[in-house]
Scaffold this motif. Structure first.
Motif, short mmCIF file in Angstrom:
data_model
loop_
_atom_site.label_atom_id
_atom_site.label_comp_id
_atom_site.label_asym_id
_atom_site.label_seq_id
_atom_site.Cartn_x
_atom_site.Cartn_y
_atom_site.Cartn_z
N TYR A 8 2.16 -11.98 -23.46
CA TYR A 8 3.42 -11.42 -23.94
C TYR A 8 3.79 -11.99 -25.31
N LYS A 9 4.42 -11.16 -26.13
CA LYS A 9 4.75 -11.58 -27.50
C LYS A 9 5.62 -12.84 -27.54
N PRO A 10 6.66 -12.96 -26.67
CA PRO A 10 7.45 -14.21 -26.71
C PRO A 10 6.60 -15.45 -26.47
N LEU A 11 5.54 -15.32 -25.66
CA LEU A 11 4.64 -16.44 -25.46
C LEU A 11 3.80 -16.69 -26.71
N ARG A 12 3.25 -15.63 -27.27
CA ARG A 12 2.41 -15.79 -28.46
C ARG A 12 3.19 -16.39 -29.63
N LEU A 13 4.49 -16.09 -29.70
CA LEU A 13 5.30 -16.64 -30.79
C LEU A 13 5.45 -18.16 -30.67
N ARG A 14 5.28 -18.70 -29.47
CA ARG A 14 5.34 -20.15 -29.31
C ARG A 14 4.24 -20.85 -30.10
N ASN A 15 3.14 -20.16 -30.35
CA ASN A 15 2.06 -20.76 -31.13
C ASN A 15 2.51 -21.11 -32.54
N TRP A 16 3.55 -20.44 -33.01
CA TRP A 16 4.03 -20.65 -34.37
C TRP A 16 5.18 -21.67 -34.42
N GLU A 17 5.66 -22.09 -33.26
CA GLU A 17 6.76 -23.06 -33.22
C GLU A 17 6.22 -24.48 -33.37
N VAL B 147 -4.67 -30.45 -36.00
CA VAL B 147 -5.29 -31.24 -37.06
C VAL B 147 -4.74 -30.83 -38.43
N LYS B 148 -4.56 -29.56 -38.64
CA LYS B 148 -4.01 -29.06 -39.90
C LYS B 148 -2.64 -29.67 -40.18
N ASN B 149 -1.87 -29.89 -39.09
CA ASN B 149 -0.50 -30.39 -39.24
C ASN B 149 -0.39 -31.91 -39.18
N GLY B 150 -1.54 -32.61 -39.16
CA GLY B 150 -1.46 -34.06 -39.34
C GLY B 150 -2.06 -34.93 -38.26
N PHE B 151 -2.61 -34.37 -37.17
CA PHE B 151 -3.23 -35.19 -36.12
C PHE B 151 -4.46 -35.90 -36.69
N LYS B 152 -4.61 -37.19 -36.37
CA LYS B 152 -5.73 -37.96 -36.89
C LYS B 152 -6.43 -38.78 -35.81
N GLY B 153 -6.12 -38.53 -34.54
CA GLY B 153 -6.72 -39.29 -33.46
C GLY B 153 -8.05 -38.69 -33.01
N LYS C 267 4.02 -6.13 -39.21
CA LYS C 267 5.42 -6.24 -39.61
C LYS C 267 5.61 -7.34 -40.65
N HIS C 268 4.57 -8.15 -40.87
CA HIS C 268 4.65 -9.25 -41.82
C HIS C 268 3.88 -8.88 -43.09
N SER C 269 4.40 -9.30 -44.22
CA SER C 269 3.74 -8.98 -45.49
C SER C 269 3.65 -10.26 -46.34
N PRO C 270 2.47 -10.83 -46.45
CA PRO C 270 1.25 -10.37 -45.77
C PRO C 270 1.15 -10.96 -44.35
N ALA C 271 0.30 -10.34 -43.52
CA ALA C 271 -0.03 -10.92 -42.23
C ALA C 271 -0.90 -12.15 -42.47
N LEU C 272 -0.63 -13.24 -41.76
CA LEU C 272 -1.37 -14.49 -41.95
C LEU C 272 -1.99 -14.94 -40.64
N PRO C 273 -3.14 -15.59 -40.71
CA PRO C 273 -3.71 -16.17 -39.48
C PRO C 273 -2.97 -17.44 -39.12
N LEU C 274 -2.98 -17.78 -37.83
CA LEU C 274 -2.39 -19.04 -37.38
C LEU C 274 -3.15 -20.21 -38.01
N TYR C 275 -4.47 -20.07 -38.11
CA TYR C 275 -5.30 -21.04 -38.81
C TYR C 275 -6.59 -20.34 -39.22
N SER C 276 -7.34 -20.97 -40.09
CA SER C 276 -8.54 -20.35 -40.64
C SER C 276 -9.80 -20.92 -39.99
N GLU C 277 -10.91 -20.30 -40.28
CA GLU C 277 -12.20 -20.82 -39.82
C GLU C 277 -12.44 -22.22 -40.38
#
Length: 453
Positions: free
Chosen positions: A36-45, A74-80, A117-127
């Protein structure tokens, strides 16, 4: 100790458990929300703590609802360190970069065709983000104690389910907490049964099929019947499949069906998932973790024609003859199977065959529920093909099998937390555990925090 539930509450996805012991903080699992979309949006929180505050992550297995958030962490700062079994690391080397690649691909497709609906659409993270995350992995052997961080030791036991899947046992002083991860089945076609656990102070147990029993009939019979009948009417069988675990089980079952004459030996079988191809090769490297010998593995590998390029994938959609296409993803949430569904779903001669659990809010769940059209890439596609589901081909233990696993405990845990299930399934398992085992059970809420004395 304290545990906070950052996912897998009221849903089968987004598994994340924050465990605190003194000044140490770790995550058990680090998965993506799906459905469900409300669940998927949690990935961005944002998480309720900065990733740099975490000392470590311990993974139960490689499926993205348990591992797919790691590149963002990791992108957001995890280093363990990220601890997991050796096979889980091998699979994550395939799954995580592919997840990033697909997100980039889908964002690019949305931007080119203007349906986001987003301009531009962005991935949550890249390869590239996913590849960077792999440097933090620290694989460990099963059945061996290891230090996670100050004050916390751990041990991984085989959970069945998929290659490398683990039951995680964590110890802080004299207090033990066990995470079942996704429990496999005792008589799985490929995987070994879950290891027995006899004692723990606290237990976190999955409940995907917590209110259901798998059909005792041989799932290969229905698989063969569906493929055979679809081919006889000139149709194509599309099998959306998880690239890790399910694709290999489906291919091995098809090999046996052909060998036994249950489906035509000449019927073309295609595996359209480069990730599944790479995952299949890993079975040779981890022979101790499954039931198949070398010859059986080779038979599984060579059951299907491999579809490597996008051009070959597109060409499949133009073939007008009976065939079977196995393609990711298993809940039809993304991947190459979407293009096959666009091509074949409108034709009533064809069949879309699901062989696993379909989480609420996914295309797969909508199709199984009887939808007459499905939205793909911003457009509605008529669904006239037959839709079938083989529930008992699931790699998840059902309610009876979970109870049988729990029955080996020599004493009741102080508290059993039931997670990783839709509300009816989680509550169904709670009732059975309370009534049959007389254990104290709890269905935690999202972001709920509980002290573990």
């Amino acid at each position: 100790m304290n545990i906070q539930f950052l996912g897998a509450t009221g849903t089968v996805t987004g598994s994340k458990y924050l465990l605190s012991a003194g000044s140490s903080k770790i995550l058990v699992d680090c998965g993506l929300f799906q459905g469900y979309k409300p669940l998927r949006l949690r990935n961005w929180e944002h998480l309720p703590l900065h990733p740099a505050e975490l000392d470590a992550v311990v993974l139960t297995h490689a499926h993205l609802d348990h591992s797919g958030y790691l590149p963002l962490l990791v992108k957001n700062g995890f280093k363990g360190k990220i601890f997991c079994s050796e096979a889980t690391f091998d699979l994550c080397k395939i799954l995580l970069p592919d997840s990033g690649h697909l997100q980039e691909e889908e964002a690019g497709y949305a931007n080119r065709h203007g349906f986001s609906k987003h301009s531009p659409a962005l991935p949550l993270y890249s390869e590239a983000d996913a590849v960077r995350a792999l440097a933090f992995f620290s694989p460990v052997s099963f059945d061996t104690d290891f230090q996670v961080c100050e004050g916390l030791r751990a041990r991984l036991l085989r959970a069945g389910h998929i290659l490398g899947a683990a039951i995680v046992i964590l110890k802080n002083g004299d207090t033990t907490i066990t995470f079942s991860g996704d429990l496999g089945r005792p008589n799985d076609l490929i995987m070994l049964p879950p290891s027995i656990v006899e004692k723990t102070d606290y237990l976190v147990v999955e409940s995907t099929y917590g209110n259901r029993r798998h059909d005792p009939a041989d799932p290969a019979i229905l698989l063969g019947k569906t493929i055979r009948e679809t081919a006889e009417r000139g149709g194509v069988t599309i099998i959306p499949s998880f690239a890790v675990g399910r694709a290999q089980a489906v291919l091995y079952a098809i090999h046996l069906l052909k060998e036994n004459g249950d489906i035509p030996a000449t019927l073309p079988i295609y595996l359209n998932s480069p990730m599944a191809v790479n995952a299949t090769e890993i079975y040779h490297r981890h022979a101790r973790d499954h039931r198949l010998d070398y010859v059986q593995c080779e038979a599984m590998f060579h059951t299907a024609t491999i579809v490597n390029s996008v051009e070959e994938s597109i060409a499949l959609n133009k073939k007008q003859r009976p065939m079977v296409i196995v393609a990711a993803s298993g809940m039809a949430t993304g991947g190459r199977v979407l293009h096959h569904l666009k091509a074949f779903a409108p034709d009533p001669r064809n069949t879309v065959l699901f062989t696993g659990f379909q989480a609420g809010g996914t295309r797969g769940a909508s199709m199984v529920a009887g939808a007459d059209a499905i939205k793909i890439h911003g457009e509605y596609v008529p669904l006239r093909a037959q839709v079938r589901q083989i529930d008992n081909m699931s790699a998840h233990a059902d309610a009876d099998e979970i109870l049988a696993w729990l029955s080996h405990f020599s004493a009741a845990p102080k508290q059993t937390f039931i997670t990783h299930g839709e509300p009816p399934a989680a509550d169904g398992l709670r009732k059975r555990i309370e009534e049959q085992l007389h254990w104290a059970c709890r269905l935690p809420d999202y972001l709920e925090s509980v002290e573990l004395p």
